[in-house]
Design a protein around this motif. Structure first.
Motif, PDB file in Angstrom:
ATOM      1  N   ALA A 137      42.453  18.500  -7.023  1.00 31.81           N
ATOM      2  CA  ALA A 137      41.678  17.967  -5.902  1.00 31.81           C
ATOM      3  C   ALA A 137      42.317  18.305  -4.565  1.00 31.81           C
ATOM      4  O   ALA A 137      41.649  18.351  -3.545  1.00 31.81           O
ATOM      5  CB  ALA A 137      41.544  16.452  -6.047  1.00 31.81           C
ATOM      6  N   SER A 138      43.613  18.529  -4.549  1.00 30.78           N
ATOM      7  CA  SER A 138      44.280  18.952  -3.321  1.00 30.78           C
ATOM      8  C   SER A 138      45.447  19.839  -3.727  1.00 30.78           C
ATOM      9  O   SER A 138      45.842  19.865  -4.888  1.00 30.78           O
ATOM     10  CB  SER A 138      44.788  17.744  -2.522  1.00 30.78           C
ATOM     11  OG  SER A 138      45.939  17.202  -3.137  1.00 30.78           O
ATOM     12  N   GLU A 140      48.450  19.423  -3.146  1.00 32.16           N
ATOM     13  CA  GLU A 140      49.630  18.634  -3.509  1.00 32.16           C
ATOM     14  C   GLU A 140      49.496  18.061  -4.916  1.00 32.16           C
ATOM     15  O   GLU A 140      50.469  17.573  -5.490  1.00 32.16           O
ATOM     16  CB  GLU A 140      49.833  17.450  -2.553  1.00 32.16           C
ATOM     17  CG  GLU A 140      50.085  17.821  -1.101  1.00 32.16           C
ATOM     18  CD  GLU A 140      48.813  18.155  -0.356  1.00 32.16           C
ATOM     19  OE1 GLU A 140      47.778  17.492  -0.592  1.00 32.16           O
ATOM     20  OE2 GLU A 140      48.820  19.127   0.427  1.00 32.16           O
ATOM     21  N   ASP A 141      48.285  18.067  -5.435  1.00 34.89           N
ATOM     22  CA  ASP A 141      48.023  17.393  -6.709  1.00 34.89           C
ATOM     23  C   ASP A 141      48.534  18.232  -7.875  1.00 34.89           C
ATOM     24  O   ASP A 141      48.557  19.457  -7.810  1.00 34.89           O
ATOM     25  CB  ASP A 141      46.519  17.174  -6.852  1.00 34.89           C
ATOM     26  CG  ASP A 141      46.185  16.277  -8.031  1.00 34.89           C
ATOM     27  OD1 ASP A 141      46.666  15.135  -8.053  1.00 34.89           O
ATOM     28  OD2 ASP A 141      45.460  16.732  -8.941  1.00 34.89           O
ATOM     29  N   THR A 142      48.958  17.568  -8.928  1.00 33.17           N
ATOM     30  CA  THR A 142      49.395  18.250 -10.145  1.00 33.17           C
ATOM     31  C   THR A 142      48.719  17.589 -11.339  1.00 33.17           C
ATOM     32  O   THR A 142      48.689  16.361 -11.423  1.00 33.17           O
ATOM     33  CB  THR A 142      50.929  18.131 -10.291  1.00 33.17           C
ATOM     34  OG1 THR A 142      51.545  18.739  -9.159  1.00 33.17           O
ATOM     35  CG2 THR A 142      51.412  18.836 -11.551  1.00 33.17           C
ATOM     36  N   PHE A 143      48.186  18.402 -12.244  1.00 33.41           N
ATOM     37  CA  PHE A 143      47.577  17.851 -13.452  1.00 33.41           C
ATOM     38  C   PHE A 143      48.656  17.234 -14.330  1.00 33.41           C
ATOM     39  O   PHE A 143      49.665  17.875 -14.641  1.00 33.41           O
ATOM     40  CB  PHE A 143      46.851  18.936 -14.242  1.00 33.41           C
ATOM     41  CG  PHE A 143      45.563  19.379 -13.613  1.00 33.41           C
ATOM     42  CD1 PHE A 143      44.610  18.458 -13.210  1.00 33.41           C
ATOM     43  CD2 PHE A 143      45.286  20.727 -13.445  1.00 33.41           C
ATOM     44  CE1 PHE A 143      43.408  18.866 -12.644  1.00 33.41           C
ATOM     45  CE2 PHE A 143      44.097  21.153 -12.879  1.00 33.41           C
ATOM     46  CZ  PHE A 143      43.155  20.221 -12.476  1.00 33.41           C
ATOM     47  N   ARG A 144      48.426  16.008 -14.773  1.00 35.05           N
ATOM     48  CA  ARG A 144      49.319  15.339 -15.703  1.00 35.05           C
ATOM     49  C   ARG A 144      48.910  15.685 -17.130  1.00 35.05           C
ATOM     50  O   ARG A 144      47.891  16.344 -17.361  1.00 35.05           O
ATOM     51  CB  ARG A 144      49.253  13.821 -15.515  1.00 35.05           C
ATOM     52  CG  ARG A 144      49.527  13.350 -14.099  1.00 35.05           C
ATOM     53  CD  ARG A 144      50.874  13.821 -13.575  1.00 35.05           C
ATOM     54  NE  ARG A 144      51.337  13.026 -12.447  1.00 35.05           N
ATOM     55  CZ  ARG A 144      51.049  13.289 -11.170  1.00 35.05           C
ATOM     56  NH1 ARG A 144      50.301  14.326 -10.843  1.00 35.05           N
ATOM     57  NH2 ARG A 144      51.518  12.519 -10.208  1.00 35.05           N
TER      58      ARG A 144
END
Lengths: 348, 491
Positions: A137-138, A140-144
């Protein structure tokens, strides 16, 4: 916990593909990182593919068939001992038409999972993708490790359906582990990856905005290690793991690192990248969406559309639960990849 | 220094003329703490509050009656934009502290460091801030719940644990009776803590007193034009004024008083989207909110629980009433949860001549909308992981989600413009700092003014990404301490 014993036999679907041949190399040749005894069966589409597999490993046994043809899967699995593992890598990523996605990536996974379950084999490792989860989504975001599905167009939708089909069989008693690799790279790469090197060499690799999008990538040998760890680590059925290099890279870093690897391999590299406004990525994405909605598929548009976003994932669960240790990072992996291209006589 | 014990705690404003050394406009987390510190330092303090004094316990917490009596405009106001964002503000003695969730978070150290460096806030020392935070936490009794957390809170913990997402119980400023349960807390709001403290030190509190504008000449303000309890005009003369009316009404008052430069241009909020989730067993606790928060994706995205009395459950289901309304019959098994984001969008507060309330606008960026989608989807996954039978996301024509595959259709059909986006955290309309974009100095002194200060959520440089009351109080006390050092009364 101790690893499961090495299986009596190993089946690899999609074995003439990029990842498939890497698996055949590592599992069924003495030079492989995970060389094992026992039969290795390789599903291939035709004799040309069978020859390609045999060129990698003389002892792999190629069986002609298709994941879209359940009868051929019966033949593939016939006579195997119960402690056989099946590594399902067959898939299409850049097909001629959108319907191929579903026939192969969704239907194929369903067929393989059902066949493994019917044959009562030990475990299935299903190679999925980042694509059922879309893009971050951004930046900075990282998939968990656990994420909601958000499939990216036809490929993502089909890979999601593939996962769901496998998980349905898990409900019915199949032991399966899902492995999710992002963009991979390394020896045995298909022609579109040489385009990638050529674009970087020419200073023409497309870069959207400030190039701060983050991309997880996986060197193909790291991926093979992750697959083997998923195969041999005991645990409940239905788990899924991101398998990627240690950390995500920014687009700027990718361009810079690949340029450096090319330079260090003696190639002349024109510095820079093809700077594009972020909106161009959105336009490509929209065009891709429209074209796919008519059942067609255009590779460049698809790749362009995705490049404007981050696709970064967290491999922590694979590290702690599987003992996965990615050994190669971008610079080293790219040098090996370039060396392989040169050995193969491929023009960069 | 201490007033007589019989001092009435609050009186409606009735006199046409009041005088005060220090006028504090607003009695919430910023105004009440400022009042207590300055009164205790010997200043003559007068606090004016537009709303009423509402005794705690006389209104059911998180109820519609509370919205009517203790919120501005009956509970919901709207910031215009695409989508429009509904927001709520307390309007009563104690301000937002009387009606909010009571959850407490210190300003995180990274946040203080970012604010210090980005906004050039002078002498912002995290160690000093945490000394202040210690005092606050003792003064308002910040504590975790006794015994087991409530069922709606346990849902958040269970779901997050199943997904290996970081979560924790947020402490609250509550006191609990001996042997009391998680929902038996008594909130230690401003009317229970800093306002009585201010009064004991001699401060006066006038309720039902609305300030129309400040009279300003050059770099000084001298008087406040007010509307008294009976609607007649009044005037308050002062030496210094602290405007603590909240992030909407503080800038609106300054603008009406002729101060417009950079004021009201940088409204920041935590936009939130909601869902309702139905479980097999009864979980609803109508008069309390969950204490667990999921911070795995913080500061970009945070999850928590919302007030869930039946009226609010109905509101959460309203976006797809046709498909969702059946869940209302089982409201005891339904609870409402939110996903909040830190937004990169910006809003504005603009006082309009002739209108009582300012025009508020807020625009989400493309990234914000993606974060809202991601937040709502992840929260939905968490609900499924916690064992929800059905999840009802709050946006127009949303699907009922029963499985992980259903979340894919949620992601496909979601658009922020179809959602009921709302916020309870409004801030940053008069940001402090030495940076040119700040509207007030490092300690809240409004640019170009000698004796006008802001000391409420307006001063926070941008949205903190955590429940802001702790940050507002810590900054208000820091600024009040600095004021006392430099302006301490003689003798």
């Amino acid at each position: 916990m101790d690893d499961l014993a090495l299986p009596a036999a190993t089946v690899i679907t999609g074995s003439a593909g990029w990842l498939g041949r890497a698996l055949v190399h590592h599992l069924a040749t003495d030079a492989g990182d995970h060389a094992r005894d026992g039969e290795v069966r390789a599903l291939v589409l035709n004799q040309t593919e069978a020859d390609a597999v045999h060129a990698v490993s003389a002892r792999a046994r190629a069986i002609i068939g298709s994941v879209t043809d359940p009868d051929s899967l019966e033949r593939l699995l016939v006579g195997l001992p119960p402690d056989t593992d099946v590594i399902h890598t067959a898939g299409v990523i850049h097909p001629a038409k959108v319907s191929d996605f579903f026939a192969v990536n969704a239907g194929g996974a369903a067929n393989v999972a059902a066949a493994v379950q019917r044959a009562g084999l030990r475990r299935m490792v299903h190679v999925s993708s980042n694509s059922p989860f879309g893009t971050n989504a951004s930046d900075e975001d990282t998939f968990r490790a656990h994420e909601p599905y958000n499939p990216y167009l036809g490929y993502g939708e089909s890979k999601m359906q593939g996962e769901l089909a496998v998980l349905d069989q898990v409900q019915a008693g199949l032991d399966a582990v899902i492995v999710r690799p992002p963009w991979f790279y390394g020896p045995l790469q298909p022609p579109r990856q040489t385009t990638f090197f050529r674009l970087v060499r020419g200073g023409r690799f497309p870069k959207f905005g400030a190039g701060m999008q983050r991309r997880s990538m996986v060197y193909v040998d790291n991926l093979v290690q992750g697959i083997v760890r998923a195969e041999l680590t005991p645990g409940p059925s239905g788990r899924a793991y991101w398998i990627a290099d240690e950390r995500a890279y920014t687009v700027n870093e990718i361009i810079e690192t690949v340029g450096r690897a090319l330079t260090d391999e003696g190639y002349e590299v024109k510095p820079g990248a093809m700077a594009l406004p972020v909106i161009a990525g959105r336009v490509a994405e929209r065009a891709d969406r429209i074209i796919q909605s008519t059942g067609r598929y255009q590779q460049q548009l698809h790749v362009m559309g995705e490049m404007a976003h981050s696709i970064a994932c967290d491999i922590g669960a694979a590290q702690t639960e599987l003992g996965y240790r990615p050994a190669v990072a971008l610079y080293e992996g790219m040098r090996r990849s370039i060396q392989w291209c040169r050995r193969e006589g491929l023009e960069l | 220094m201490t007033g007589p014990a019989s001092t009435p705690i609050h009186t409606p404003a009735t006199e046409a003329r009041y005088d005060a050394e220090i006028l504090i406009i607003g009695s919430g987390a910023g105004g009440a703490t400022t009042a207590a510190l300055l009164a205790e330092a010997g200043f003559d303090v007068l606090v004016v509050e537009e709303g009423d004094w509402v005794e705690q316990g006389s209104v059911v917490s998180f109820s519609l009656e509370q919205m009517d009596r203790q919120y501005r405009s009956g509970g919901v106001t709207v910031a215009l934009g695409l989508p429009s964002i509904a927001y709520t503000e307390g309007r009563c003695a104690g301000g937002g502290t009387e009606v909010n969730s009571g959850l407490y978070r210190r300003p995180p150290a990274e946040l203080l460091e970012r604010w210090r460096s980005q906004y050039h806030i002078r002498d912002l020392d995290p160690d000093e801030m945490y000394v202040i935070a210690d005092e606050i936490e003792s003064a308002i009794n910040v504590t975790t719940v006794p015994g087991a957390v409530s069922a709606p809170s346990a849902v958040l913990r269970r779901g997050a644990d199943a997904l290996a997402w970081q979560n924790s119980e947020s402490p609250r400023w509550m006191t609990y009776p001996p042997g009391g349960s998680a929902s038996s807390g008594q909130r230690q709001s401003m009317t229970r803590t800093y306002l009585p403290r201010a009064q004991r030190a001699g401060a006066r509190l006038l309720t039902q007193c609305r300030v129309r504008k400040l009279s300003i000449s050059g770099t000084s303000a001298s008087d406040a034009d007010v509307v008294l309890a009976d609607g007649s005009p009044g005037r308050i003369h002062f030496r210094h004024v602290f405007v603590c009316g909240g992030a909407i009404h503080t800038p609106a008052l300054l603008q009406r008083s002729g101060l417009r430069e950079r004021i009201g241009d940088t409204l920041a909020v935590h936009p939130t989207v909601k869902l309702a989730a139905r479980f097999a067993e009864p979980i609803n606790i109508p008069d309390d909110v969950p204490v667990h928060q999921v911070k795995e994706f913080a500061p970009e995205i945070s999850f928590g629980g919302s007030a869930s009395h039946p009226g609010l459950v109905a509101l959460a289901l309203a976006d797809n009433w046709g498909e969702f309304s059946h869940a209302l019959h089982e409201w005891e098994r339904v609870c409402v949860y939110y996903a909040a984001i830190t937004s990169e969008g910006k809003g504005r507060v603009k006082a309009i001549p002739g209108l009582r309330d300012p025009l508020v606008t807020y625009n989400l960026t493309a990234r914000d909308k993606q974060l809202l989608r991601s937040g709502l989807s992840r929260l939905t996954l968490l609900m499924l992981a916690a064992g929800a039978d059905e999840v009802y996301p709050s946006y127009h024509n949303a699907p009922v989600v029963r499985s992980s595959a259903d979340i894919a259709s949620l992601q496909r059909s979601f658009a922020a413009t179809k959602a009921t986006v709302m916020t309870v955290h409004l801030c940053s309309t008069v940001p402090i700092g030495e940076h040119p974009r700040c509207a007030a100095g490092s300690f809240g002194q409004v640019r170009g003014m000698r004796n006008v200060w802001v000391n409420d959520a307006s001063m926070l440089p941008d949205a903190p990404g955590v429940n802001p009351q702790g940050s507002v109080m810590a900054f208000a006390i820091r600024n009040a301490q600095r004021f006392i050092e430099t302006e301490r009364p003689h003798g």
